[in-house]
Design a protein around this motif. Structure first.
Motif, PDB file in Angstrom:
ATOM      1  N   HIS A 149      -6.387   2.870   0.326  1.00 59.90           N
ATOM      2  CA  HIS A 149      -6.093   3.395   1.556  1.00 59.90           C
ATOM      3  C   HIS A 149      -6.877   4.487   1.936  1.00 59.90           C
TER       4      HIS A 149
ATOM      5  N   PHE B 158       0.217   4.218   0.510  1.00 55.52           N
ATOM      6  CA  PHE B 158       0.097   5.129   1.486  1.00 55.52           C
ATOM      7  C   PHE B 158       0.499   4.724   2.858  1.00 55.52           C
ATOM      8  N   CYS B 159       0.357   3.295   3.121  1.00 60.52           N
ATOM      9  CA  CYS B 159       1.208   2.811   4.229  1.00 60.52           C
ATOM     10  C   CYS B 159       2.725   2.900   4.140  1.00 60.52           C
TER      11      CYS B 159
ATOM     12  N   HIS C 155      -4.157   1.418   8.432  1.00 62.23           N
ATOM     13  CA  HIS C 155      -4.411   0.985   7.024  1.00 62.23           C
ATOM     14  C   HIS C 155      -6.214   0.353   7.171  1.00 62.23           C
TER      15      HIS C 155
ATOM     16  N   CYS D 267       0.908  -1.112   0.044  1.00 64.23           N
ATOM     17  CA  CYS D 267       0.037   0.099  -0.020  1.00 64.23           C
ATOM     18  C   CYS D 267       0.867   1.239   0.009  1.00 64.23           C
TER      19      CYS D 267
HETATM   20 ZN    ZN Z   1      -2.456   1.463   3.533  1.00 66.11          ZN
END
Ligand code: ZN
Ligand code: AMP
Length: 136
Positions: free
Chosen positions: A96, A5-6, A45, A3
């Motif tokens: 996300h 954004f993670c 998340h 992910c």
């Molecule tokens: Zn994420």
């Protein structure tokens, strides 16, 4: 971790950070619709609004409120759109949960969110009754 954004939360890829606390992060969208286009995400998340805990949504909303004021005092836009896409059919690309803040200026033509073309064909009484009857 696949992910994006993670990965930003973990510090593995950079972002243009605007604000941060223990629960949420605000950073510039790299393909902005307007000057000062910001994304706010929970650090934990989840895919979209539907699988995000209400408490987390509330924390993100507080950050959205904070960032809206940052944008307002700094860039002095005429308006700000807050929008949030859930699943690809609604335009979600990054899976996300995130909220967009898009500063707007008069006559900028950035977007018109929808056209009210269906209203006259729908039975609004019936739809409202269906939704009220839904559990949860
Ligand atoms: Zn994420
Ligand atoms: P959505 O269509 O609601 O899923 O929006 C995803 C947004 O994330 C798009 O506006 C992208 O420009 C933005 N985006 C994707 N990758 C990054 C990144 N690494 N840093 C900042 N914004 C990003």
């Amino acid at each position: 971790m696949d992910c994006i954004f993670c990965r930003i939360v973990a510090g593995n890829i950079p972002c243009y950070r605007v604000a941060e606390n223990d629960d949420s992060l605000a950073f510039l969208d790299i393909e902005p619709a307007a000057k000062g286009h910001v994304l706010v995400i929970p650090k934990q998340h989840s895919e979209n609004l539907l699988d995000t805990k209400p408490d987390t949504l509330a924390l993100v909303a507080q950050m959205v409120h904070h960032v809206a004021h940052q944008i307002d005092v700094t860039l002095e836009p005429d308006g700000i759109n807050i929008l949030q896409n859930n699943r690809p059919a609604a335009g979600q690309v990054v899976m996300h949960y995130h909220v967009h803040l898009i500063p707007r200026w008069n006559d900028d033509n950035v977007m018109k969110a929808w056209r009210p073309k269906l209203a006259t064909k729908l039975d609004l009484n019936e739809i409202a009754a269906q939704l009220r009857a839904a559990a949860g």
